[in-house]
Design an enzyme around this catalytic site. Structure first.
Site, PDB file in Angstrom:
ATOM      1  N   GLY A 138       0.834  -1.198   0.000  1.00 21.58           N
ATOM      2  CA  GLY A 138       0.000   0.000   0.000  1.00 21.58           C
ATOM      3  C   GLY A 138       0.869   1.249   0.000  1.00 21.58           C
ATOM      4  O   GLY A 138       2.099   1.177  -0.057  1.00 21.58           O
TER       5      GLY A 138
ATOM      6  N   ILE B 215       1.580   3.576   2.372  1.00 28.75           N
ATOM      7  CA  ILE B 215       2.528   3.627   3.485  1.00 28.75           C
ATOM      8  C   ILE B 215       3.447   2.421   3.423  1.00 28.75           C
ATOM      9  O   ILE B 215       4.648   2.521   3.699  1.00 28.75           O
ATOM     10  CB  ILE B 215       1.786   3.703   4.829  1.00 28.75           C
ATOM     11  CG1 ILE B 215       1.040   5.036   4.946  1.00 28.75           C
ATOM     12  CG2 ILE B 215       2.755   3.525   5.999  1.00 28.75           C
ATOM     13  CD1 ILE B 215       0.194   5.174   6.203  1.00 28.75           C
TER      14      ILE B 215
ATOM     15  N   ILE C 160      -8.149  -1.896   6.090  1.00 28.02           N
ATOM     16  CA  ILE C 160      -9.178  -1.585   5.111  1.00 28.02           C
ATOM     17  C   ILE C 160     -10.188  -0.638   5.745  1.00 28.02           C
ATOM     18  O   ILE C 160     -10.200  -0.444   6.961  1.00 28.02           O
ATOM     19  CB  ILE C 160      -9.920  -2.854   4.616  1.00 28.02           C
ATOM     20  CG1 ILE C 160     -10.641  -3.544   5.779  1.00 28.02           C
ATOM     21  CG2 ILE C 160      -8.947  -3.812   3.934  1.00 28.02           C
ATOM     22  CD1 ILE C 160     -11.576  -4.657   5.340  1.00 28.02           C
ATOM     23  N   THR C 161     -11.015  -0.037   4.918  1.00 32.25           N
ATOM     24  CA  THR C 161     -12.138   0.767   5.403  1.00 32.25           C
ATOM     25  C   THR C 161     -13.432   0.262   4.765  1.00 32.25           C
ATOM     26  O   THR C 161     -13.424  -0.224   3.620  1.00 32.25           O
ATOM     27  CB  THR C 161     -11.969   2.261   5.062  1.00 32.25           C
ATOM     28  OG1 THR C 161     -11.819   2.408   3.644  1.00 32.25           O
ATOM     29  CG2 THR C 161     -10.765   2.851   5.774  1.00 32.25           C
TER      30      THR C 161
ATOM     31  N   GLN D  13     -14.351   9.337  14.143  1.00 35.48           N
ATOM     32  CA  GLN D  13     -14.687   9.980  12.873  1.00 35.48           C
ATOM     33  C   GLN D  13     -16.075   9.528  12.446  1.00 35.48           C
ATOM     34  O   GLN D  13     -16.422   8.345  12.554  1.00 35.48           O
ATOM     35  CB  GLN D  13     -13.670   9.627  11.793  1.00 35.48           C
ATOM     36  CG  GLN D  13     -13.896  10.302  10.453  1.00 35.48           C
ATOM     37  CD  GLN D  13     -13.895  11.815  10.555  1.00 35.48           C
ATOM     38  OE1 GLN D  13     -14.924  12.431  10.852  1.00 35.48           O
ATOM     39  NE2 GLN D  13     -12.726  12.437  10.333  1.00 35.48           N
TER      40      GLN D  13
ATOM     41  N   TYR E 214     -13.851   1.349  11.928  1.00 36.57           N
ATOM     42  CA  TYR E 214     -12.426   1.674  11.769  1.00 36.57           C
ATOM     43  C   TYR E 214     -11.858   2.277  13.049  1.00 36.57           C
ATOM     44  O   TYR E 214     -10.787   1.890  13.519  1.00 36.57           O
ATOM     45  CB  TYR E 214     -12.273   2.643  10.596  1.00 36.57           C
ATOM     46  CG  TYR E 214     -10.854   2.986  10.233  1.00 36.57           C
ATOM     47  CD1 TYR E 214     -10.103   2.145   9.410  1.00 36.57           C
ATOM     48  CD2 TYR E 214     -10.261   4.159  10.697  1.00 36.57           C
ATOM     49  CE1 TYR E 214      -8.791   2.467   9.067  1.00 36.57           C
ATOM     50  CE2 TYR E 214      -8.964   4.488  10.350  1.00 36.57           C
ATOM     51  CZ  TYR E 214      -8.234   3.642   9.539  1.00 36.57           C
ATOM     52  OH  TYR E 214      -6.943   3.965   9.199  1.00 36.57           O
TER      53      TYR E 214
ATOM     54  N   PRO F 173      -0.998   7.803  12.212  1.00 32.86           N
ATOM     55  CA  PRO F 173      -0.967   8.861  11.192  1.00 32.86           C
ATOM     56  C   PRO F 173      -2.290   9.624  11.150  1.00 32.86           C
ATOM     57  O   PRO F 173      -3.356   9.094  11.479  1.00 32.86           O
ATOM     58  CB  PRO F 173      -0.764   8.083   9.882  1.00 32.86           C
ATOM     59  CG  PRO F 173      -0.325   6.713  10.297  1.00 32.86           C
ATOM     60  CD  PRO F 173      -0.956   6.466  11.618  1.00 32.86           C
TER      61      PRO F 173
END
Length: 247
Positions: free
Chosen positions: A13, A15, A92-93, A148, A154, A184
């Protein structure tokens, strides 16, 4: 240092690729994991890295599969060498507000983002304990700290990762093993670039430094925690969010 071995889950990915470059530069033998369904794209990523002179061994397996993770760790140690560092970066999201969040979307994120950390770390910690040395770094998220909208799954997984980090750090501190996490904020990546420009502009306005992080900035922080010189840093979370989480 050239004999050190690092396993990076989610290693192809945005990162993950920066991590591969960073650990290669630091003299590690780099093993990058990808999901079984992502092999074709990941092979192209690895080929591109090799063209830069960055040697990476690709190891496809599903981090949600406990047996597959145990076999992968055993394979690394049998073929390549003792596993010195594990970086749990697979994630994953499946975003939706809780009222519309399907059970399968909840379980998919928890299975990958949190169970995957257990599945890979548990077999890895055995050899580290025997050798009395190891470094584990878990990639969490600022949204595991502040939450969030649309990310209860998540945020819960990433917050759970922080608790996992602190508890395991206590368990293995006297065995020469450190366990830390990095959280992050928003990182420049294909995922963030896919967000509409207007939305991205609103996000940037909330970040005091006025920009997204570069993947390399996250990777260098991970490399610090993975260093042999960081033996007195354990059970901590390093937040890298450009001031997004201030106050």
């Amino acid at each position: 240092m050239s004999n050190n071995v690092v396993l990076i889950t989610g290693g192809t990915g945005a990162i993950g690729v920066a991590l591969c470059r960073c650990f290669h530069t630091d003299g590690f033998t780099v093993v990058a994991n990808c999901h079984d369904s992502d092999v074709e794209r990941s092979e192209a990523v690895v080929a591109s890295l090799r063209s830069e002179g960055v040697e990476v061994e690709l190891m496809p397996f599903d981090v949600t599969d406990t047996d597959a993770c145990e076999r992968a760790v055993q394979d690394v140690e049998a073929r390549i060498g003792p596993l010195d560092v594990i970086v749990n970066a697979a994630g994953i999201t499946r975003d939706a507000k809780l009222a519309k969040l399907a059970p399968e979307e909840w379980h998919a994120v928890l299975s990958t983002n949190l169970d995957g950390v257990y599945n890979v770390t548990r077999p890895g910690i055995v050899g580290m304990t025997e050798r009395r040395y190891g470094r584990i770094v878990n990639i969490s998220s600022v949204n595991g700290q502040r939450g969030q909208i649309g990310q209860t799954n998540y945020s819960a997984a990433k917050a759970g990762m922080t608790g996992f980090t602190k508890a395991l750090a206590r368990e293995v501190a006297r065995d020469g093993i450190t366990v830390n996490s990095v959280s992050p904020g928003y990182v420049r990546s294909p995922m963030i670039e896919a967000v509409p420009e207007g939305v991205r502009a609103k996000i940037v306005k909330q970040i005091p430094v006025g920009r997204f992080a570069e993947p390399e900035e996250i990777a260098r922080a991970v490399a610090f925690l993975a260093s042999r010189h960081s033996g007195y840093v354990t059970g901590t979370d390093l937040s890298i969010n450009g001031g997004y989480q201030i106050g």
